[in-house]
Scaffold this motif. Structure first.
Motif, PDB file in Angstrom:
ATOM      1  N   GLY A 269       0.620  -1.177  -0.301  1.00 50.50           N
ATOM      2  CA  GLY A 269      -0.143  -0.015   0.041  1.00 50.50           C
ATOM      3  C   GLY A 269       1.101   1.319  -0.003  1.00 50.50           C
ATOM      4  N   VAL A 270       1.769   1.537  -0.441  1.00 49.48           N
ATOM      5  CA  VAL A 270       2.320   2.154  -0.844  1.00 49.48           C
ATOM      6  C   VAL A 270       3.323   2.879  -2.208  1.00 49.48           C
ATOM      7  CG1 VAL A 270       4.798   1.217  -0.392  1.00 49.48           C
ATOM      8  CG2 VAL A 270       5.061   3.264  -0.156  1.00 49.48           C
ATOM      9  N   SER A 271       2.965   4.067  -2.738  1.00 56.25           N
ATOM     10  CA  SER A 271       3.617   4.635  -3.722  1.00 56.25           C
ATOM     11  C   SER A 271       4.885   5.965  -3.692  1.00 56.25           C
ATOM     12  CB  SER A 271       2.667   5.584  -4.158  1.00 56.25           C
ATOM     13  OG  SER A 271       2.904   5.967  -5.118  1.00 56.25           O
ATOM     14  N   CYS A 272       6.021   5.260  -4.779  1.00 58.21           N
ATOM     15  CA  CYS A 272       6.873   6.176  -4.212  1.00 58.21           C
ATOM     16  C   CYS A 272       7.378   6.321  -5.448  1.00 58.21           C
ATOM     17  CB  CYS A 272       8.094   4.853  -4.302  1.00 58.21           C
ATOM     18  SG  CYS A 272       8.050   3.258  -2.761  1.00 58.21           S
ATOM     19  N   LEU A 273       8.381   7.900  -5.202  1.00 59.13           N
ATOM     20  CA  LEU A 273       9.071   8.628  -6.207  1.00 59.13           C
ATOM     21  C   LEU A 273      10.656   9.180  -5.738  1.00 59.13           C
ATOM     22  CD1 LEU A 273       6.805  12.207  -5.711  1.00 59.13           C
ATOM     23  CD2 LEU A 273       6.700  10.015  -7.613  1.00 59.13           C
ATOM     24  N   ILE A 274      10.934   8.006  -7.211  1.00 56.48           N
ATOM     25  CA  ILE A 274      12.547   7.734  -6.858  1.00 56.48           C
ATOM     26  C   ILE A 274      12.961   8.603  -8.070  1.00 56.48           C
ATOM     27  CG2 ILE A 274      13.954   5.815  -6.764  1.00 56.48           C
ATOM     28  CD1 ILE A 274      11.417   4.126  -7.469  1.00 56.48           C
ATOM     29  N   GLY A 275      14.096   9.563  -7.467  1.00 57.49           N
ATOM     30  CA  GLY A 275      14.727  10.225  -8.444  1.00 57.49           C
ATOM     31  C   GLY A 275      16.399  10.220  -8.178  1.00 57.49           C
ATOM     32  N   GLY A 276      17.378  10.664  -9.514  1.00 56.02           N
ATOM     33  CA  GLY A 276      18.619  10.113  -9.454  1.00 56.02           C
ATOM     34  C   GLY A 276      19.064  10.778 -10.648  1.00 56.02           C
ATOM     35  N   PHE A 277      20.887  10.726 -10.542  1.00 56.90           N
ATOM     36  CA  PHE A 277      21.084  11.052 -11.955  1.00 56.90           C
ATOM     37  C   PHE A 277      21.870   9.588 -12.106  1.00 56.90           C
ATOM     38  CE2 PHE A 277      20.636  14.999  -9.809  1.00 56.90           C
ATOM     39  CZ  PHE A 277      20.340  15.797 -10.817  1.00 56.90           C
ATOM     40  N   ASP A 278      21.652   9.789 -13.064  1.00 57.45           N
ATOM     41  CA  ASP A 278      22.820   8.912 -14.545  1.00 57.45           C
ATOM     42  C   ASP A 278      23.629   9.932 -15.348  1.00 57.45           C
ATOM     43  OD1 ASP A 278      20.646   6.933 -13.124  1.00 57.45           O
ATOM     44  OD2 ASP A 278      19.712   7.045 -14.856  1.00 57.45           O
ATOM     45  N   ALA A 279      24.159   8.913 -16.219  1.00 56.14           N
ATOM     46  CA  ALA A 279      25.022   9.136 -16.906  1.00 56.14           C
ATOM     47  C   ALA A 279      24.368  10.328 -18.166  1.00 56.14           C
ATOM     48  CB  ALA A 279      25.820   8.112 -17.601  1.00 56.14           C
ATOM     49  N   ASP A 280      23.049   9.744 -18.718  1.00 55.48           N
ATOM     50  CA  ASP A 280      22.687  10.785 -19.748  1.00 55.48           C
ATOM     51  C   ASP A 280      21.487  12.060 -18.451  1.00 55.48           C
ATOM     52  OD1 ASP A 280      20.646   9.267 -18.187  1.00 55.48           O
ATOM     53  OD2 ASP A 280      19.892   8.652 -19.747  1.00 55.48           O
ATOM     54  N   GLY A 281      21.996  12.410 -17.209  1.00 52.97           N
ATOM     55  CA  GLY A 281      21.200  13.335 -16.827  1.00 52.97           C
ATOM     56  C   GLY A 281      20.562  12.775 -15.699  1.00 52.97           C
ATOM     57  N   PRO A 282      19.622  13.669 -15.149  1.00 53.43           N
ATOM     58  CA  PRO A 282      18.775  12.899 -14.152  1.00 53.43           C
ATOM     59  C   PRO A 282      17.072  12.502 -14.604  1.00 53.43           C
ATOM     60  CG  PRO A 282      18.205  15.457 -14.399  1.00 53.43           C
ATOM     61  CD  PRO A 282      19.128  14.998 -15.518  1.00 53.43           C
ATOM     62  N   HIS A 283      16.778  11.705 -13.475  1.00 51.67           N
ATOM     63  CA  HIS A 283      15.809  11.487 -13.981  1.00 51.67           C
ATOM     64  C   HIS A 283      14.372  10.860 -12.345  1.00 51.67           C
ATOM     65  CE1 HIS A 283      16.781   9.474 -17.764  1.00 51.67           C
ATOM     66  NE2 HIS A 283      17.685   9.544 -17.312  1.00 51.67           N
ATOM     67  N   LEU A 284      13.182  10.846 -12.905  1.00 50.12           N
ATOM     68  CA  LEU A 284      12.454  10.891 -11.822  1.00 50.12           C
ATOM     69  C   LEU A 284      11.448  10.102 -12.627  1.00 50.12           C
ATOM     70  CD1 LEU A 284      10.991  12.243  -8.998  1.00 50.12           C
ATOM     71  CD2 LEU A 284       9.735  13.749 -10.542  1.00 50.12           C
ATOM     72  N   PHE A 285      11.017   8.632 -11.375  1.00 48.11           N
ATOM     73  CA  PHE A 285       9.863   7.613 -11.969  1.00 48.11           C
ATOM     74  C   PHE A 285       9.126   7.620 -10.734  1.00 48.11           C
ATOM     75  CE2 PHE A 285      13.685   6.625 -14.471  1.00 48.11           C
ATOM     76  CZ  PHE A 285      13.049   5.882 -15.641  1.00 48.11           C
ATOM     77  N   GLN A 286       7.892   7.008 -10.770  1.00 47.76           N
ATOM     78  CA  GLN A 286       7.034   6.330 -10.528  1.00 47.76           C
ATOM     79  C   GLN A 286       6.663   5.316  -9.552  1.00 47.76           C
ATOM     80  OE1 GLN A 286       2.996   8.764 -10.631  1.00 47.76           O
ATOM     81  NE2 GLN A 286       2.137   8.118  -8.293  1.00 47.76           N
ATOM     82  N   THR A 287       7.084   4.363  -9.177  1.00 47.63           N
ATOM     83  CA  THR A 287       6.107   3.428  -8.635  1.00 47.63           C
ATOM     84  C   THR A 287       4.282   3.320  -8.093  1.00 47.63           C
ATOM     85  OG1 THR A 287       6.523   2.479  -6.745  1.00 47.63           O
ATOM     86  CG2 THR A 287       8.448   2.307  -8.468  1.00 47.63           C
ATOM     87  N   GLU A 288       3.413   2.307  -8.434  1.00 45.98           N
ATOM     88  CA  GLU A 288       2.049   2.341  -8.651  1.00 45.98           C
ATOM     89  C   GLU A 288       2.257   1.167  -7.766  1.00 45.98           C
ATOM     90  OE1 GLU A 288      -0.608   3.669 -11.194  1.00 45.98           O
ATOM     91  OE2 GLU A 288      -0.086   5.791 -10.593  1.00 45.98           O
ATOM     92  N   PRO A 289       0.808   0.540  -6.468  1.00 45.27           N
ATOM     93  CA  PRO A 289       0.612  -0.766  -5.681  1.00 45.27           C
ATOM     94  C   PRO A 289       0.508  -1.565  -6.581  1.00 45.27           C
ATOM     95  CG  PRO A 289      -0.179   0.949  -4.895  1.00 45.27           C
ATOM     96  CD  PRO A 289       0.522   1.447  -5.778  1.00 45.27           C
ATOM     97  N   SER A 290       0.005  -1.795  -8.164  1.00 40.89           N
ATOM     98  CA  SER A 290      -0.516  -1.967  -8.798  1.00 40.89           C
ATOM     99  C   SER A 290       1.187  -2.772  -9.448  1.00 40.89           C
ATOM    100  CB  SER A 290      -1.071  -2.140 -10.106  1.00 40.89           C
ATOM    101  OG  SER A 290      -0.326  -0.751 -10.465  1.00 40.89           O
ATOM    102  N   GLY A 291       2.088  -2.324  -9.472  1.00 38.44           N
ATOM    103  CA  GLY A 291       3.618  -2.599 -10.232  1.00 38.44           C
ATOM    104  C   GLY A 291       4.104  -1.789 -11.234  1.00 38.44           C
ATOM    105  N   THR A 292       3.437  -0.957 -11.362  1.00 40.92           N
ATOM    106  CA  THR A 292       3.519   0.044 -12.561  1.00 40.92           C
ATOM    107  C   THR A 292       4.120   0.630 -12.356  1.00 40.92           C
ATOM    108  OG1 THR A 292       1.742   1.190 -12.568  1.00 40.92           O
ATOM    109  CG2 THR A 292       1.433  -0.692 -14.088  1.00 40.92           C
ATOM    110  N   TYR A 293       5.070   1.751 -13.628  1.00 43.52           N
ATOM    111  CA  TYR A 293       6.189   2.846 -12.771  1.00 43.52           C
ATOM    112  C   TYR A 293       6.129   3.219 -14.144  1.00 43.52           C
ATOM    113  CZ  TYR A 293       9.960   0.900 -15.472  1.00 43.52           C
ATOM    114  OH  TYR A 293      10.933   0.025 -17.067  1.00 43.52           O
TER     115      TYR A 293
END
Length: 242
Positions: A129-153
């Motif tokens: 019962g949780v949704s996550c926002l995941i942010g970070g820096f990779d070689a090609d720049g910044p990224h921001l992802f979200q995951t949902e309880p269903s398993g989609t991102y």
């Protein structure tokens, strides 16, 4: 319909997994969380609940570092988030030891989404019962992802989850401009302004900034208050013009 929610593996007649919907409702009852992907910084802003007077506030962490270059904020059931955070941190270190390179942000998002999806198709379990926002820096720049309880991102430029998600996301859609988030100041201002749409007075806000090759920075209450004052002043100026 109620009998179709007794097992996670049973679809309702209209093709829904009701336990997943209940998990999404748990997320919507959680604290509001906003993430902004700037040109040079990832900004995560969260609404923290009031800590009892005798409780140590260090245990109330809504923003957690997974690796040196990846940060996570969550909305929903704290116990579920703690399990996912622990497994993600271990996976980040395992990846670094095996591949000898830092893990990518999408890899972490896909890893967590995979765990969450497994818990939607096995008996004797319930979804996270949780949704996550995941942010970070990779070689090609910044990224921001979200995951949902269903398993989609999903990947976002700006995103919100938790309480009053639609209100904050509508605000971001109306006010997000690429030129606005080229500066760290603009990204923080947008994140704080979106939370103020659902959080009266800005009490209990926490803001963290992650930059490339720099440790995560959390704003002091005084600094957050200065941004709140600036947002309120801009709002008053707009109202006077209209």
């Amino acid at each position: 319909m109620s009998r179709y929610d007794r097992a996670i593996t049973v679809f309702s007649p209209d093709g829904q997994l009701l336990q997943v919907h209940y998990a999404q409702e748990a997320v919507r009852r959680g604290s509001a969380v906003v993430g902004i992907r700037g040109s040079n910084a990832i900004v995560l802003a969260v609404e923290k609940r009031v800590v009892p007077e005798l409780q140590s506030d260090r245990t109330e962490k809504k923003i957690v570092l997974l690796d040196d270059h990846i940060v996570l904020a969550f909305a929903g059931v704290r116990a579920d988030a703690r399990v996912l955070i622990s497994r993600a941190q271990i996976e980040c270190q395992s990846y670094r030891l095996s591949v000898e390179d830092p893990v990518t942000t999408e890899y972490v998002a896909r890893y967590l989404a995979g765990i969450m999806q497994q818990y939607t198709q096995s008996n004797g379990r319930r979804p996270f019962g949780v949704s996550c926002l995941i942010g970070g820096f990779d070689a090609d720049g910044p990224h921001l992802f979200q995951t949902e309880p269903s398993g989609t991102y999903y990947e976002w430029m700006a995103c919100s989850t938790g309480r009053c998600e639609k209100t904050t996301r509508d605000y971001l859609e109306k006010n997000f401009k690429p030129q606005l988030v080229t500066s760290e100041h603009g990204a923080i201002l947008l994140a704080v302004a979106s939370l103020l749409e659902v959080q009266y007075g800005g009490r209990g806000l926490e803001v963290a900034i992650l930059k490339r090759s720099s440790p995560i920075t959390k704003l002091s209450p005084e600094a957050i208050q200065s941004y709140i004052t600036e947002v309120q002043k801009e709002k008053e100026d707009r109202e006077k013009k209209t």
